[in-house]
Design a protein around this motif. Structure first.
Motif, short mmCIF file in Angstrom:
data_model
loop_
_atom_site.label_atom_id
_atom_site.label_comp_id
_atom_site.label_asym_id
_atom_site.label_seq_id
_atom_site.Cartn_x
_atom_site.Cartn_y
_atom_site.Cartn_z
N TYR A 22 2.70 -6.48 -6.77
CA TYR A 22 1.42 -7.17 -6.66
C TYR A 22 0.32 -6.15 -6.41
O TYR A 22 0.46 -5.30 -5.54
N ARG A 44 3.49 -19.29 1.08
CA ARG A 44 2.46 -18.34 0.64
C ARG A 44 1.83 -17.57 1.80
O ARG A 44 0.84 -16.86 1.61
N GLU A 84 11.94 -9.59 -7.03
CA GLU A 84 10.75 -8.80 -7.37
C GLU A 84 11.16 -7.37 -7.69
O GLU A 84 10.66 -6.77 -8.65
N GLN A 100 3.88 -14.41 -4.80
CA GLN A 100 3.13 -13.56 -3.87
C GLN A 100 2.72 -14.37 -2.64
O GLN A 100 2.38 -15.54 -2.75
#
Ligand code: AMP
Length: 610
Positions: free
Chosen positions: A121, A322, A114, A351
């Motif tokens: 996010y 998750r 990421e 995410q």
């Protein structure tokens, strides 16, 4: 002759004063006024200023303004004193800010992929859950009233409303039944606000005192989410976990897994699909966890070391994970697991919803945690780091050589079960030996014992076969031994947070408990000051020898907190008896970092996980 002349002078003050130059007299008067102004503020001026008295330039300055009245001069001098006090506080604040920035984690807690792709996010995870329409229709004033009534502090955007019963949280009747069988009828404050936030998919920082029921805040939603996923698309071989729970100690991991299994027993009996949970902790064979993973695993409960090992060896993946929970998160990050947490983060592929829980959460950790969360909701029930109000805290001065025998006297205070904490493994063994000699049934656990011995000791104590458990801090974090009557601290821990964790083993679920702590000359004054302030905050009796502790530092502490509305105590460790500029724990951490010394015993438990 000389004698007579002096007598006359002293009986006639005005004549005598005429011999003192006007300038000098004015100066003296101003000095006197300035001293009065200073005395008024003596609690907040530094020792150096108090010793030095009025500053020469202030006096000179006012002496020049000799056309203003004495009252005006007094006011003006007060203003000067005020301003100087301000600058002293400002200096302290600046120094605190600098220190906090120096220790705050700069790197964001994100997956390497990421970070590399610059993925950020912006919005929380979306779930199908919503609060009941009836509650949504109510205005914010109702929600604030409920929060106020139950001492729930929230921070964050669009925080969902607090819900006062499990039915409103839309749990199926079998879950409500399972809770009732455990004696849980109504949500506790952290559950009222935390469960709706978690069910709605929100990232969360949960701060609640020990025994407040925080485990259910993350257990119930993950059970519901896993059931939903399994219903949509059953988990196939080697798929999962969907939910990951990371904790700092093996015993706590076991306890959480047992709670999940308990809930699943009820949902399965009610016709819901089977959920598979695996335990990945050091000291347990990897094969047992692998067996569950092979069939597809919904929830994994682990300690960081074992998880990293399994991820590294590709025994498990986080591709579909998750939901991430870090319980006792401050412990993990603070005591050197942050690199491990970072490594774990690098395995995520999408995410996830992140929930961080702890009884104590110093600002440094909160800042760090925020970097990993998306629009988080912070739910705080009681001050972070505060001791449970359900514990009667007694502090006794006991000489080093009398400590072991004094335990017997203390055992008379309550009925069993009793938990005794000692810092060193040798002391744990010594106390157990002594108690066994005296006919007290006592088990012992510490990081030096193997997993089998530790589990057997915990089980024997939990079943009631042993009246006393003697332990190092291995047993102080998050473990739930039902109905502990009394916690004895054979020694005062080095930092106040540990003390809060230890005494939190009693007085759980609204029941009253007793905690006795032995202190003596060997204890650091700083931690005793923290203890003193904690006792005052929890409205407990402060023994005279603690009352006598204090000094110049306390004056500054009081000024900062009262006048500036600053946060109370130390922003690094949360101790109430000092500021970050005098934090022994920060100093110890810096020294340790410099010397590369290992972790304390309660983490030795996890060192074996690697
Ligand atoms: P925890 O703080 O999660 O370790 O929970 C401490 C203890 O409180 C456990 O024994 C739980 O079963 C119990 N507990 C959890 N929630 C509640 C509740 N709402 N009412 C009464 N007891 C609870």
């Amino acid at each position: 002759m000389r004698y007579r002349r002096e007598e006359v002078k002293s009986s006639d003050n005005e004549d005598y004063e005429a011999y003192v130059p006007v300038r000098e007299r004015k100066k003296q008067k101003i000095k006197r006024i300035l001293k009065t102004a200073q005395d008024d503020e003596s609690g907040s001026l530094s020792g150096q200023e108090r010793e030095g008295g009025p500053r020469e330039q202030d006096v000179q300055e006012l002496a020049r303004k000799n056309n203003i009245s004495l009252l005006d001069q007094h006011t003006e001098l007060k203003k000067i004193a005020e301003a100087r006090k301000e600058s002293e506080l400002e200096k302290q604040r600046r120094e605190e800010k600098r220190l906090l920035e120096a220790v705050a984690e700069k790197r964001a807690l994100m997956a390497v992929s990421e970070l590399a792709r610059g993925v950020q996010y912006e919005e929380p995870v979306v779930t199908a859950w919503t609060p009941p329409k009836r509650i949504l229709a109510m205005d914010n004033k109702r929600h604030d009233r409920v929060r106020k009534k139950y001492n729930i502090l929230v921070e964050g955007q669009e925080v969902p409303p607090p819900l006062k019963n499990f039915a409103d949280m839309k749990f199926p009747p079998c879950i409500v039944k399972a809770l009732q069988k455990k004696g849980i009828e109504k949500p506790s404050p952290i559950q009222m606000q935390g469960i709706p936030a978690a069910l709605q998919g929100r990232d969360m920082i949960g701060i609640a005192f020990t025994g407040s029921g925080k485990s259910m805040v993350f257990i119930l939603p993950i059970v519901m989410f896993s059931l939903e996923q399994e219903k949509k698309l059953p988990f196939m071989n080697n798929e999962g976990p969907y939910g990951l729970i990371i904790v700092p100690s093996r015993e706590l991991a076991k306890q959480i897994k047992d709670n999940i299994d308990y809930m699943c027993k009820f949902t399965e009996a009610d016709g819901f699909p089977e959920l598979r949970t695996c335990l990945a902790i050091g000291g347990e064979p990897v094969a047992t966890a692998l067996q569950v993973i092979k069939n597809g695993v919904h929830i994994m409960v682990c300690t960081p070391g074992r998880l990293i090992d399994m991820l590294d060896k590709k025994m498990v993946r986080l591709d579909v994970c998750r939901y991430l929970v870090m319980d006792e998160a401050d412990r993990m990050i603070d005591m050197g697991f942050e690199e491990d947490v970072r490594t774990i983060y690098s395995y995520f592929k999408a995410q996830r919803q992140t929930l961080l829980f702890s009884a104590t959460m110093p600002k440094k950790i909160q800042n760090f945690a925020r970097s990993a969360l998306v629009k988080p909701v912070t739910v705080n029930v009681g001050r972070a780091g505060a001791a449970s109000m359900c514990v009667i805290q007694e502090v006794e001065y006991v000489k080093q050589e009398a400590k072991v025998t004094h335990i017997l006297t203390c055992l008379n205070k309550t009925t069993p079960p009793v938990l005794i904490f000692a810092e060193k493994k040798q002391d744990v063994d010594l106390i157990q030996e002594y108690l066994l000699l005296k006919g007290v049934t006592a088990a012992a656990i510490h990081g030096g014992k193997d997993q089998e011995e530790r589990s057997a000791a915990v089980q024997a104590f939990q079943k009631g076969d042993k009246d006393v458990l003697v332990a190092t801090d291995v047993a102080s974090k998050g473990l739930d031994f039902p109905g502990i009557q009394h916690v004895i601290n054979y020694d005062m821990p080095d930092d106040i947070e540990n003390y809060v964790h230890r005494i939190g083993r009693t007085g759980r679920s609204g029941k009253l408990g007793v905690a006795t702590t032995f202190v003596n000359k060997a204890n650091d004054e700083s931690v005793l000051l923290d203890l003193k302030h904690l006792l005052i905050e929890a409205k407990q009796k402060v023994p005279p020898f603690l009352m006598l502790l204090g000094g110049i530092g306390e004056d500054l502490l009081a000024s900062l907190e009262e006048e500036g509305g600053d946060e109370r105590g130390c922003s690094y460790c949360g101790g109430l008896g000092h500021r970050i500029t005098a934090c022994p724990r920060l100093e110890a951490m810096q020294n340790k970092q410099a010397a590369g010394i290992g972790r304390k015993d309660y983490l030795a438990a996890n060192a074996a996980d690697y």
